[in-house]
Design a protein around this motif. Sequence first.
Motif, PDB file in Angstrom:
ATOM      1  N   LYS A   1      62.585  42.218  16.213  1.00 41.33           N
ATOM      2  CA  LYS A   1      61.885  40.948  16.445  1.00 41.33           C
ATOM      3  C   LYS A   1      60.541  41.152  17.145  1.00 41.33           C
ATOM      4  O   LYS A   1      59.600  40.380  16.920  1.00 41.33           O
ATOM      5  N   ALA A   2      60.451  42.157  17.992  1.00 42.53           N
ATOM      6  CA  ALA A   2      59.183  42.395  18.688  1.00 42.53           C
ATOM      7  C   ALA A   2      58.081  42.733  17.702  1.00 42.53           C
ATOM      8  O   ALA A   2      56.946  42.264  17.829  1.00 42.53           O
ATOM      9  N   VAL A   3      58.404  43.538  16.705  1.00 39.60           N
ATOM     10  CA  VAL A   3      57.422  43.921  15.694  1.00 39.60           C
ATOM     11  C   VAL A   3      57.051  42.713  14.843  1.00 39.60           C
ATOM     12  O   VAL A   3      55.872  42.466  14.564  1.00 39.60           O
ATOM     13  N   THR A   4      58.056  41.947  14.436  1.00 36.19           N
ATOM     14  CA  THR A   4      57.797  40.736  13.652  1.00 36.19           C
ATOM     15  C   THR A   4      56.912  39.765  14.427  1.00 36.19           C
ATOM     16  O   THR A   4      55.996  39.153  13.866  1.00 36.19           O
ATOM     17  N   ALA A   5      57.177  39.629  15.714  1.00 35.41           N
ATOM     18  CA  ALA A   5      56.363  38.734  16.540  1.00 35.41           C
ATOM     19  C   ALA A   5      54.910  39.179  16.569  1.00 35.41           C
ATOM     20  O   ALA A   5      53.986  38.350  16.464  1.00 35.41           O
ATOM     21  N   LEU A   6      54.678  40.488  16.688  1.00 31.41           N
ATOM     22  CA  LEU A   6      53.301  40.976  16.736  1.00 31.41           C
ATOM     23  C   LEU A   6      52.611  40.856  15.383  1.00 31.41           C
ATOM     24  O   LEU A   6      51.375  40.746  15.326  1.00 31.41           O
TER      25      LEU A   6
ATOM     26  N   THR B   1      44.981  39.470  22.188  1.00 29.42           N
ATOM     27  CA  THR B   1      46.207  39.255  21.419  1.00 29.42           C
ATOM     28  C   THR B   1      47.415  39.818  22.166  1.00 29.42           C
ATOM     29  O   THR B   1      48.476  39.194  22.218  1.00 29.42           O
ATOM     30  N   VAL B   2      47.246  40.999  22.750  1.00 30.11           N
ATOM     31  CA  VAL B   2      48.337  41.596  23.524  1.00 30.11           C
ATOM     32  C   VAL B   2      48.683  40.712  24.715  1.00 30.11           C
ATOM     33  O   VAL B   2      49.863  40.494  25.035  1.00 30.11           O
ATOM     34  N   ILE B   3      47.658  40.172  25.375  1.00 30.46           N
ATOM     35  CA  ILE B   3      47.894  39.288  26.520  1.00 30.46           C
ATOM     36  C   ILE B   3      48.682  38.054  26.084  1.00 30.46           C
ATOM     37  O   ILE B   3      49.648  37.649  26.736  1.00 30.46           O
ATOM     38  N   ARG B   4      48.279  37.441  24.967  1.00 35.37           N
ATOM     39  CA  ARG B   4      48.992  36.251  24.484  1.00 35.37           C
ATOM     40  C   ARG B   4      50.439  36.573  24.119  1.00 35.37           C
ATOM     41  O   ARG B   4      51.347  35.774  24.356  1.00 35.37           O
ATOM     42  N   ALA B   5      50.654  37.740  23.526  1.00 33.15           N
ATOM     43  CA  ALA B   5      51.999  38.094  23.066  1.00 33.15           C
ATOM     44  C   ALA B   5      52.934  38.416  24.223  1.00 33.15           C
ATOM     45  O   ALA B   5      54.156  38.258  24.094  1.00 33.15           O
TER      46      ALA B   5
ATOM     47  N   GLN C   1      46.366  48.065  25.448  1.00 32.13           N
ATOM     48  CA  GLN C   1      45.622  46.857  25.096  1.00 32.13           C
ATOM     49  C   GLN C   1      45.241  46.838  23.616  1.00 32.13           C
ATOM     50  O   GLN C   1      44.149  46.441  23.222  1.00 32.13           O
ATOM     51  N   GLY C   2      46.199  47.303  22.802  1.00 28.41           N
ATOM     52  CA  GLY C   2      46.043  47.207  21.351  1.00 28.41           C
ATOM     53  C   GLY C   2      45.410  48.402  20.690  1.00 28.41           C
ATOM     54  O   GLY C   2      45.248  48.414  19.463  1.00 28.41           O
ATOM     55  N   GLU C   3      45.062  49.430  21.450  1.00 19.16           N
ATOM     56  CA  GLU C   3      44.353  50.594  20.884  1.00 19.16           C
ATOM     57  C   GLU C   3      45.318  51.750  20.650  1.00 19.16           C
ATOM     58  O   GLU C   3      46.219  52.006  21.441  1.00 19.16           O
TER      59      GLU C   3
END
Length: 422
Positions: free
Chosen positions: A114-119, A328-332, A315-317
């Motif tokens: 679910k974590a991957v699907t959410a991202l 996006t990472v912060i929102r997730a 931070q997404g990198e």
Amino acid sequence: MSFPIANINLLRKPLHLSNTDFDLVQITQIMPDEEFGEQVGMTEASKERIWKATEQLYKTGTQPAITLCLRKNGKILLHRSIGHASGNGPNDTNNSEKVVATADMPVCLYSASKAVTALVMHKMAEQGAVNLLDPVSFYLPEFARHGKGNITLHQILSHRGGIPGLPKGIPLDTIYDEDKVWELLCDSKPITVDGSKLAYHAITGGFVFQHVVKKVMGVTINEYLDQHFRQPMDMKYFTFGLEEEHRNQVAQNYATGPNAPFPMSWLVKRALGASFPEAAMISNDYRWMDCTIPAANLYASAEEISRFYQMLLNQGEWNGKQILEPETVIRATHPFGDFSFDRTMMIPMRYSAGLMLGGKPFGMWGKNTENAYGHIGLINKMCWADPDRDISVAILTTGLALASHHIPCLVKLMHVINKECS
């Protein structure tokens, strides 16, 4: 070589085996990409204590195989496996062919998917393809039946969408037919439509997102995942379902431990639509590997999952590629409410829009983990990142056990990781 079993009537079909003179070295694989403790700001003794705690979990006899990948300060501290990928479960015999587990074998993540699907959904929002505050029915009008017209994507991500389970009594193999499941979800009546009730969506949310991706992007969720995560991050597996060429390497899942007593058995059946033995049986079926179930059948190695969470810590990198924007990472990972009673899991839980969050003084990821985030898979698979400790962790197990004596060892393993990495 036999799987060590405690001297109690533990398994559904007990094995009369002993762990006397059992040589763990012969069923342990250590990958060459591990760093020395000093290279990540720890000692070798700390590293060894974490692995000893992993061995103790294995010795409970509830986990035929364990794969572990732990990154500290962005570097791989532990990347190992112990046990057997197949042939050494409760219903296997002494004559069964035993295949030693490897650290890079693919494992079904169950709900840790679910974590991957959410991202995936957060990535689409980053691209402007969707707005997570939009109702699902904005993209898929047929979902609006029975008053569900205002249920948003964000509510479903945070388990407040009002559709926690599929209808009772449907055959288990219905999950292989995504169109049938979608029709059932559209026809379902919600328990709430205003987001006021927290109730873990064990399998339903993934089917919703699967259809949103297909409708909005014109590709399957696997194709989107491949384009935006799997290929840029150089993953070997990391797919919903598993390609035929990799199935000879996959870890088999086993129902272990005692049968869950009532009311635990009722809670499991209500949340999953299946018992633990049924879940193990289904996940070893090639039909499960052939289909796409975004809430439950992502296959990956422990290192790939640790890599995924390290990307979030970065931070997404990843390796010079911006997989996700920092915002996006912060929102997730941002909390959506505080601890609330989850009507499906029947315990207090704390979520973001797609991830299970830690807490203080205690939380899902151990003591003083208020900034940690991740997801569990059928109780025993633990995948998380903790920015305070700068760790990304994947503990992937193959034993499906609920109320069993392994729980203290699993909790202790997480405690030791947190303590040694603090």
